[in-house]
Each structure stands twice: as structure tokens, then as C-alpha cells.
Write a protein that holds these residues in place. Structure first.
Motif, PDB file in Angstrom:
ATOM      1  N   LEU A  50       0.821  -1.245   0.045  1.00  0.00           N
ATOM      2  CA  LEU A  50      -0.008  -0.103  -0.059  1.00  0.00           C
ATOM      3  C   LEU A  50       0.957   1.293  -0.054  1.00  0.00           C
ATOM      4  O   LEU A  50       0.445   2.045  -0.902  1.00  0.00           O
ATOM      5  CB  LEU A  50      -1.019   0.057   1.064  1.00  0.00           C
ATOM      6  N   HIS A  51       1.904   1.477   0.618  1.00  0.00           N
ATOM      7  CA  HIS A  51       2.837   2.449   0.748  1.00  0.00           C
ATOM      8  C   HIS A  51       3.585   2.806  -0.564  1.00  0.00           C
ATOM      9  O   HIS A  51       3.673   3.934  -0.961  1.00  0.00           O
ATOM     10  CB  HIS A  51       3.747   2.577   1.969  1.00  0.00           C
ATOM     11  N   GLN A  52       3.815   1.621  -1.121  1.00  0.00           N
ATOM     12  CA  GLN A  52       4.237   2.024  -2.595  1.00  0.00           C
ATOM     13  C   GLN A  52       3.196   2.352  -3.558  1.00  0.00           C
ATOM     14  O   GLN A  52       3.581   3.373  -4.276  1.00  0.00           O
ATOM     15  CB  GLN A  52       4.738   0.452  -3.131  1.00  0.00           C
ATOM     16  N   TRP A  53       2.104   2.014  -3.543  1.00  0.00           N
ATOM     17  CA  TRP A  53       0.928   2.487  -4.253  1.00  0.00           C
ATOM     18  C   TRP A  53       0.671   3.917  -3.915  1.00  0.00           C
ATOM     19  O   TRP A  53       0.620   4.814  -4.786  1.00  0.00           O
ATOM     20  CB  TRP A  53      -0.297   1.563  -4.135  1.00  0.00           C
ATOM     21  N   LEU A  54       0.613   4.357  -2.727  1.00  0.00           N
ATOM     22  CA  LEU A  54       0.370   5.567  -2.291  1.00  0.00           C
ATOM     23  C   LEU A  54       1.842   6.615  -3.157  1.00  0.00           C
ATOM     24  O   LEU A  54       1.391   7.544  -3.671  1.00  0.00           O
ATOM     25  CB  LEU A  54       0.525   5.902  -0.858  1.00  0.00           C
ATOM     26  N   GLN A  55       3.003   6.221  -2.997  1.00  0.00           N
ATOM     27  CA  GLN A  55       4.108   6.974  -3.623  1.00  0.00           C
ATOM     28  C   GLN A  55       3.859   6.870  -5.021  1.00  0.00           C
ATOM     29  O   GLN A  55       4.156   7.812  -5.483  1.00  0.00           O
ATOM     30  CB  GLN A  55       5.246   6.472  -3.123  1.00  0.00           C
ATOM     31  N   TRP A  56       3.753   5.834  -5.736  1.00  0.00           N
ATOM     32  CA  TRP A  56       4.078   5.701  -6.955  1.00  0.00           C
ATOM     33  C   TRP A  56       2.599   5.928  -7.904  1.00  0.00           C
ATOM     34  O   TRP A  56       2.571   6.128  -9.047  1.00  0.00           O
ATOM     35  CB  TRP A  56       4.880   4.575  -7.573  1.00  0.00           C
ATOM     36  N   VAL A  57       1.625   5.901  -7.367  1.00  0.00           N
ATOM     37  CA  VAL A  57       0.391   6.063  -8.164  1.00  0.00           C
ATOM     38  C   VAL A  57      -0.688   7.033  -7.501  1.00  0.00           C
ATOM     39  O   VAL A  57      -0.888   8.251  -8.227  1.00  0.00           O
ATOM     40  CB  VAL A  57      -0.749   4.713  -7.952  1.00  0.00           C
ATOM     41  N   PHE A  58      -1.148   7.199  -6.176  1.00  0.00           N
ATOM     42  CA  PHE A  58      -2.089   8.110  -5.560  1.00  0.00           C
ATOM     43  C   PHE A  58      -1.360   9.327  -5.621  1.00  0.00           C
ATOM     44  O   PHE A  58      -2.184  10.246  -6.022  1.00  0.00           O
ATOM     45  CB  PHE A  58      -2.499   7.220  -4.173  1.00  0.00           C
ATOM     46  N   VAL A  59      -0.271   9.585  -4.830  1.00  0.00           N
ATOM     47  CA  VAL A  59       0.146  11.252  -4.711  1.00  0.00           C
ATOM     48  C   VAL A  59       0.384  11.531  -6.135  1.00  0.00           C
ATOM     49  O   VAL A  59      -0.098  12.678  -6.288  1.00  0.00           O
ATOM     50  CB  VAL A  59       1.305  10.942  -3.654  1.00  0.00           C
ATOM     51  N   PRO A  60       0.984  10.956  -6.951  1.00  0.00           N
ATOM     52  CA  PRO A  60       1.404  11.538  -8.251  1.00  0.00           C
ATOM     53  C   PRO A  60       0.041  11.947  -8.989  1.00  0.00           C
ATOM     54  O   PRO A  60       0.144  12.933  -9.888  1.00  0.00           O
ATOM     55  CB  PRO A  60       2.153  10.746  -9.129  1.00  0.00           C
ATOM     56  N   ARG A  61      -0.726  10.983  -8.947  1.00  0.00           N
ATOM     57  CA  ARG A  61      -2.072  11.089  -9.910  1.00  0.00           C
ATOM     58  C   ARG A  61      -2.689  12.411  -9.370  1.00  0.00           C
ATOM     59  O   ARG A  61      -3.470  13.314 -10.123  1.00  0.00           O
ATOM     60  CB  ARG A  61      -3.024  10.018  -9.985  1.00  0.00           C
ATOM     61  N   LEU A  62      -2.996  12.500  -8.147  1.00  0.00           N
ATOM     62  CA  LEU A  62      -3.707  13.470  -7.557  1.00  0.00           C
ATOM     63  C   LEU A  62      -3.185  14.775  -7.671  1.00  0.00           C
ATOM     64  O   LEU A  62      -3.670  15.797  -8.020  1.00  0.00           O
ATOM     65  CB  LEU A  62      -4.048  13.312  -5.981  1.00  0.00           C
ATOM     66  N   ARG A  63      -1.754  14.850  -7.532  1.00  0.00           N
ATOM     67  CA  ARG A  63      -1.048  16.214  -7.812  1.00  0.00           C
ATOM     68  C   ARG A  63      -1.164  16.496  -9.349  1.00  0.00           C
ATOM     69  O   ARG A  63      -1.566  17.666  -9.624  1.00  0.00           O
ATOM     70  CB  ARG A  63       0.415  16.012  -7.408  1.00  0.00           C
ATOM     71  N   ALA A  64      -1.097  15.937 -10.203  1.00  0.00           N
ATOM     72  CA  ALA A  64      -1.123  15.777 -11.410  1.00  0.00           C
ATOM     73  C   ALA A  64      -2.537  16.311 -11.884  1.00  0.00           C
ATOM     74  O   ALA A  64      -2.690  17.381 -12.643  1.00  0.00           O
ATOM     75  CB  ALA A  64      -1.000  14.833 -12.488  1.00  0.00           C
ATOM     76  N   THR A  65      -3.594  15.970 -11.422  1.00  0.00           N
ATOM     77  CA  THR A  65      -4.960  16.180 -11.715  1.00  0.00           C
ATOM     78  C   THR A  65      -5.188  17.678 -11.107  1.00  0.00           C
ATOM     79  O   THR A  65      -5.902  18.502 -11.848  1.00  0.00           O
ATOM     80  CB  THR A  65      -6.032  15.281 -11.084  1.00  0.00           C
ATOM     81  N   VAL A  66      -4.721  17.850  -9.893  1.00  0.00           N
ATOM     82  CA  VAL A  66      -4.721  19.285  -9.479  1.00  0.00           C
ATOM     83  C   VAL A  66      -4.158  20.238 -10.362  1.00  0.00           C
ATOM     84  O   VAL A  66      -4.722  21.236 -10.660  1.00  0.00           O
ATOM     85  CB  VAL A  66      -4.441  19.375  -8.268  1.00  0.00           C
TER      86      VAL A  66
END
Length: 121
Positions: A50-66
Motif C-alpha cells: 500500500l505505501h508503494q501504491w501511495l507513493q507511485w500512483v495515488f500521490v502523483p495522480r492527485l497532484r497531476a490532476t490538481v
């Protein structure tokens, strides 16, 4: 150009999440393999922790969307997933991570993060 308040709040929470993952040595300088990132399972559950998914998918996708002023999800339930995933003893302190994920979920779930259409004349 300034970032609207809820969007800035979301970006702040994402930065706090990144900082906490780094503080706990859960942030990696090495990206997962292309095969791991190609998973089609929700949250890449079969290939990433889960922490890997947060780093490599969740955080970057939300930042990019904003950053792109795109449509953010109006529902987020990462906190309950993390509670479940980390219900067994883990080698890190999950408390602050759970607090931050709850804040992110609440920010996304309160709405108002979808960009409005420009007025038509």
C-alpha cells in the motif's frame, strides 16, 4: 494563478503524506518494475504494498490532476483500505499515516474539487 482553497488543502495533505512516508523510510528512490506498475488489480494490490501504491500512483495522480485543473474523484476511501491493510502488526508507525489518509479522503469527499465549466455566452 492561485490554487483554489480546497485544492490547496488537498496538495498540503499530499505533501504531509509524502513527508510522513519519507520520515518513516517508506518512500523509495527506486521505482517499481514496469511489470508491477502494469497491474490491473485495484490499488495494484497484487504487485505493490500500500505505501508503494501511495507513493507511485495515488500521490502523483492527485497532484497531476490538481495541476492540470482536472476532475478529481468525488469519492475516496483509501483510509478504510489502509486501516484494513495495516490491521495486522506492521514495521512502521501507522497512526499518523492513517490520520493523513483520513484528511485526504475527507477533503475529496466534501466535494467542490471539480473544476467548473467556463461560462458560455
Amino acid at each position: 494563478m492561485t490554487t483554489p482553497q480546497p485544492h490547496q488543502e488537498l496538495l498540503d495533505h499530499l505533501q504531509q503524506l509524502e513527508d510522513e512516508l519519507r520520515r518513516q523510510s517508506l518512500w523509495s528512490a527506486v521505482a517499481p518494475s514496469p511489470e508491477a506498475m502494469a497491474s490491473t488489480m485495484p490499488f495494484m494490490y497484487d504487485t505493490l504494498k500500500l505505501h508503494q501504491w501511495l507513493q507511485w500512483v495515488f500521490v502523483p495522480r492527485l497532484r497531476a490532476t490538481v495541476d492540470a485543473r482536472g476532475q478529481l474523484p468525488c469519492q475516496s476511501h483509501v483510509h478504510p483500505l489502509a486501516e484494513h491493510e495495516w490491521s495486522q502488526p506492521v514495521e512502521f508507525d501507522k497512526r499518523q499515516l492513517l490520520v493523513l489518509l483520513l484528511r485526504i479522503d475527507e477533503t475529496l469527499n466534501q466535494g467542490g474539487l471539480t473544476p467548473s465549466d467556463p461560462p458560455t455566452h
